[in-house]
Enzyme design. Structure first.
Site, PDB file in Angstrom:
ATOM      1  CB  ALA A  14      13.529  -1.518   4.733  1.00 31.55           C
ATOM      2  CE  LYS A  15       8.668  -0.988  -1.789  1.00 33.47           C
ATOM      3  NZ  LYS A  15       9.310  -1.847  -2.789  1.00 33.47           N
TER       4      LYS A  15
END
Ligand code: NAD
Length: 431
Positions: free
Chosen positions: A115-116
């Protein structure tokens, strides 16, 4: 536009950061003989959220900021990835960073997905209070897609343990439960982990050490140049220096600082940055000369080059001038596809980002484990676990590269993609 934003992102719309990242994936997928369905399921981001965040500024105005959170893949565990505060952040870049997180977690074998997050802002131009307001608004907007078992943020470019403290507090005030594992990279006082602050640099050090062990050479006395002197760059320089390397050059957005006798003391440089917030003026406190163009650091005649700034630094137009004998990618995506091919042809090994800078997410995972137990380990214990995990990951990538006669980057993707595909198929299509 700040100098930092002027140098950081040089992709064109026809070659977005994500599209460029996909090219490495496609080469590894071809080696693995993956079919089109397998490729589609593990390559594309599963969820991309865009939020517009009104924030009260110190002068009474309300300013609208844009923010993103991307969950790339959760087959192997909850999403894990930092939050970037930078003026040039785009959804495309955040998707690429989330993509790298999926394969980074897989290559080091920690049970997490990718994720980011990102917010389009220049943190150096915001007051502390504005930064806090913006961070809290970001977490409140994304509350439904975050969680210690869902998607767990951490620091990245432009964010730090203080920002993680605001992330924690905002989330806990909404959830009304004590869940310190919602975010990692926290201060020790907020149940952060010993060793987390320098963990990415430690991971870089462990990878470089392991590389030298495999090729049967002594690391002591080797010259090193480090591009970027933030969290990753400064600790990489410090730990390699402690291993007996000689730091020949360091750089940040203000310039590159070169020592012809290769004896930069990273402590002195870190102290300077602590006081001045950048390396600006370092040539007045140390015996170094300043190069006006910070990119020239990439072309120095050193043994090890550690790009630890932003993506897209080693490109088709400057790769031929790279003279280092080993590249250890502290940053995410510093080398583009064409440049990577050129380095491989010239026999210059690259320890790829998804392996080389995985120390940060590995200790983030150890922080999350400690948070869930409510039991806290010494720095020696954390570093020992990190070293074991990094060495095991390095060895599996090394072995794959040797067996298949491919670059370390391709091998890292082969190892990682295989693990994600297996998890994905064992779970079935429902996830
Ligand atoms: P940071 O904000 O602490 O530092 C970034 C540094 O790069 C600063 O010194 C800045 O001045 C410098 N910089 C920017 N553009 C530059 C240029 N063109 N030339 C020279 N210097 C330049 O960020 P960070 O956390 O150290 O992250 C650096 C890179 O490492 C990013 O690619 C990030 O995604 C990656 N990374 C960070 C972590 C982490 O734990 N912080 C983990 C894995 C990967």
């Amino acid at each position: 536009m700040s100098a930092e934003s002027a140098v950081g992102h040089t992709t064109t719309p026809s070659q977005t950061v994500f599209a460029a990242a996909e090219r490495f994936f496609d080469d590894a997928a071809a080696i693995l003989n993956l079919n089109l369905n397998q490729i589609a399921i593990v390559k594309k981001p599963r969820r991309s959220v865009i939020v517009q965040m009104p924030v009260f500024m110190d002068d009474g105005r309300i300013q609208l900021f844009e923010g993103f959170r991307v969950l790339h893949n959760k087959a192997r565990g909850p999403g894990k990835g930092g939050i970037r505060f930078h003026p040039d952040v785009t959804l495309d870049e955040v998707q690429a960073l989330a993509f790298w997180m999926t394969f980074k977690c897989a290559v080091v074998g920690i049970p997490m997905g990718g994720a980011k997050g990102g917010v389009v802002c220049d943190p150096s131009k915001l007051s502390n209070r504005e930064l806090e307001n913006l961070t809290r608004r970001y977490v409140a907007e994304l509350y439904d897609v975050l969680g210690p078992d869902v998607d767990i943020p951490a620091p990245d470019v432009g964010t730090n343990p203080q920002v993680m403290g605001w992330v924690l507090d905002t989330y806990l005030m909404h959830s009304r439960k004590h869940q310190p594992g919602i975010v990692t990279g926290k201060s020790i006082e907020l149940e952060g982990s010993e060793g987390r602050l320098g963990a990415t640099g430690r991971g870089v050090e462990y990878c470089v050490r392991r590389f030298y062990k495999h090729v049967g050479k002594d690391l002591r006395g080797q010259t090193v140049a480090v591009q970027g002197f933030g969290n990753v760059g400064s600790f990489s320089a410090l730990f390699l220096h402690q291993d007996g390397c000689r730091i020949a050059a360091i750089s940040d957005v203000t310039g590159a600082y070169v020592s012809d006798s290769a004896d930069i003391d990273p402590h002195l440089a870190m102290e300077h940055v602590r006081k001045r917030r950048s390396l600006d003026g370092f040539e007045r406190v140390a015996k170094v000369r300043k190069l006006a163009n910070p990119r020239e650091i990439l072309e120095l005649d050193v043994e090890v080059l550690v790009p630890a700034a932003l993506e897209n630094q080693i490109l088709a137009d400057n790769v031929r001038k790279v003279r280092a004998r080993l590249i250890a990618e502290g940053a995410n995506g510093p080398t583009n596809y064409e440049a990577d091919k050129n380095l491989a042809e010239r026999g210059i090994p690259v320890i790829p980002d998804i392996l080389c800078n995985a120390g940060g997410v590995t200790v983030s995972y150890l922080e999350w484990v400690q948070n869930r137990m409510g039991l806290y380990w010494s720095e020696a214990r954390v570093n020992a676990d990190l070293e074991e995990i990094m060495n095991r990951a390095f060895d599996s990538v090394w072995l794959c590269a040797q067996e298949r006669k491919i670059s370390l980057r391709l091998a890292a993707y082969v190892v990682a993609i295989q693990r994600v595909v297996i998890a994905s198929e064992l779970r079935g299509l429902y996830h």
